[in-house]
Design an enzyme around this catalytic site. Structure first.
Site, PDB file in Angstrom:
ATOM      1  N   ILE A  79       0.872  -1.167   0.000  1.00 28.32           N
ATOM      2  CA  ILE A  79       0.000   0.000   0.000  1.00 28.32           C
ATOM      3  C   ILE A  79       0.910   1.218   0.000  1.00 28.32           C
ATOM      4  O   ILE A  79       1.651   1.451   0.954  1.00 28.32           O
ATOM      5  CB  ILE A  79      -0.923   0.042   1.240  1.00 28.32           C
ATOM      6  CG1 ILE A  79      -1.626  -1.303   1.457  1.00 28.32           C
ATOM      7  CG2 ILE A  79      -1.894   1.200   1.130  1.00 28.32           C
ATOM      8  CD1 ILE A  79      -2.503  -1.768   0.346  1.00 28.32           C
ATOM      9  N   LYS A  83       2.143  10.318  -3.029  1.00 28.17           N
ATOM     10  CA  LYS A  83       3.334  11.125  -2.726  1.00 28.17           C
ATOM     11  C   LYS A  83       4.621  10.463  -3.232  1.00 28.17           C
ATOM     12  O   LYS A  83       5.659  11.090  -3.305  1.00 28.17           O
ATOM     13  CB  LYS A  83       3.419  11.390  -1.231  1.00 28.17           C
ATOM     14  CG  LYS A  83       2.323  12.318  -0.727  1.00 28.17           C
ATOM     15  CD  LYS A  83       2.353  12.421   0.786  1.00 28.17           C
ATOM     16  CE  LYS A  83       1.298  13.339   1.317  1.00 28.17           C
ATOM     17  NZ  LYS A  83      -0.070  12.948   0.980  1.00 28.17           N
ATOM     18  N   ASN A 122      -6.118  10.890  -2.135  1.00 28.25           N
ATOM     19  CA  ASN A 122      -6.814  11.244  -0.909  1.00 28.25           C
ATOM     20  C   ASN A 122      -8.039  10.354  -0.733  1.00 28.25           C
ATOM     21  O   ASN A 122      -8.946  10.391  -1.551  1.00 28.25           O
ATOM     22  CB  ASN A 122      -7.225  12.718  -0.985  1.00 28.25           C
ATOM     23  CG  ASN A 122      -7.247  13.348   0.374  1.00 28.25           C
ATOM     24  OD1 ASN A 122      -7.963  12.860   1.236  1.00 28.25           O
ATOM     25  ND2 ASN A 122      -6.474  14.386   0.560  1.00 28.25           N
ATOM     26  N   VAL A 123      -8.051   9.543   0.312  1.00 31.70           N
ATOM     27  CA  VAL A 123      -9.184   8.680   0.594  1.00 31.70           C
ATOM     28  C   VAL A 123     -10.122   9.439   1.530  1.00 31.70           C
ATOM     29  O   VAL A 123      -9.749   9.771   2.655  1.00 31.70           O
ATOM     30  CB  VAL A 123      -8.737   7.338   1.208  1.00 31.70           C
ATOM     31  CG1 VAL A 123      -9.942   6.456   1.498  1.00 31.70           C
ATOM     32  CG2 VAL A 123      -7.761   6.625   0.274  1.00 31.70           C
ATOM     33  N   SER A 126     -10.839   9.137   5.544  1.00 28.70           N
ATOM     34  CA  SER A 126      -9.810   8.309   6.157  1.00 28.70           C
ATOM     35  C   SER A 126      -8.954   9.165   7.080  1.00 28.70           C
ATOM     36  O   SER A 126      -8.972  10.389   7.012  1.00 28.70           O
ATOM     37  CB  SER A 126      -8.925   7.675   5.081  1.00 28.70           C
ATOM     38  OG  SER A 126      -8.137   8.673   4.464  1.00 28.70           O
ATOM     39  N   SER A 127      -8.183   8.494   7.903  1.00 29.32           N
ATOM     40  CA  SER A 127      -7.234   9.203   8.751  1.00 29.32           C
ATOM     41  C   SER A 127      -6.199   9.858   7.844  1.00 29.32           C
ATOM     42  O   SER A 127      -5.631   9.216   6.977  1.00 29.32           O
ATOM     43  CB  SER A 127      -6.555   8.202   9.690  1.00 29.32           C
ATOM     44  OG  SER A 127      -5.532   8.824  10.394  1.00 29.32           O
ATOM     45  N   VAL A 130      -7.327  15.141   3.569  1.00 29.03           N
ATOM     46  CA  VAL A 130      -7.222  16.598   3.503  1.00 29.03           C
ATOM     47  C   VAL A 130      -8.587  17.272   3.708  1.00 29.03           C
ATOM     48  O   VAL A 130      -8.654  18.467   3.982  1.00 29.03           O
ATOM     49  CB  VAL A 130      -6.572  17.026   2.163  1.00 29.03           C
ATOM     50  CG1 VAL A 130      -7.541  16.862   1.006  1.00 29.03           C
ATOM     51  CG2 VAL A 130      -6.049  18.438   2.237  1.00 29.03           C
TER      52      VAL A 130
END
Length: 185
Positions: A79, A83, A122-123, A126-127, A130
């Site tokens: 996973i 970035k 960006n999920v 999720s933790s 953004v």
């Protein structure tokens, strides 16, 4: 209960950088698929602690990937993160190294394990998403900012992310090493 194409999973809590512990776990459970998501991902913290970032994210990935090869795990799913695509931070550079590690192992003729890396943008919800930052900016009256004016943000839902990981883990792709990026605008 809905039938899934995966046998029962066994969660194990262990330091993936501890090769001896990993060998014990692999010897006992003989996993056929490894989903490797362990990583420090708090960018400012990693910028302040780059050696620990490399040790925990990159070197630990090398350790678990090598043990997976040793025990002839069928598939190893890394996973990763968007970035890693053009790494500008220590975290991105560490995750890029992780991808290169599994890619290199995946191209070796003496390795039976199939490697795949999935990258997420960006999920949503999720933790580390953004979205909470954007919400706070909106509540304060704006502006909603991104890192750079030419920055494009990609989003996906948690079910999309989970689906990608499961698909990567069950795929019978002939390639020895594959990298998938899934992003929704």
């Amino acid at each position: 209960m809905e039938e899934r194409e995966f046998p029962a999973t066994l969660p194990v809590l262990a330091d993936v950088g501890n090769e001896a512990k990993l060998r014990q776990v692999f010897e006992r459970y003989r996993p056929t698929i490894v989903f490797h998501a362990a990583a420090y991902k708090h960018v400012p913290l990693l910028e302040a602690n780059p050696l620990e970032a490399v040790r925990n994210n990159s070197l630990a990935t090398r350790t678990i990937a090598r043990v997976a090869c040793e025990f002839q795990v069928e598939r190893f799913v890394l996973i990763s993160t968007d970035k890693a695509a053009n790494p500008q931070t220590v975290m991105g550079q560490c995750k890029a190294l992780c991808e290169w590690i599994v890619e290199a192992l995946g191209h070796r003729n003496d390795v039976a394990t199939r490697f795949v890396a999935v990258r997420f943008g960006n999920v949503l919800a999720s933790s580390g998403s953004v979205i909470p930052i954007f919400r706070k900016q909106i509540e304060r009256g704006g502006p909603v900012t991104v890192t750079h004016p030419e920055m494009t943000r990609y989003f996906m839902t948690i079910p999309e992310a989970v689906s990608l990981v499961i698909q990567a883990g069950r795929s019978r792709i002939a390639a020895r090493c594959t990298s998938w990026t899934w992003a929704s605008r």
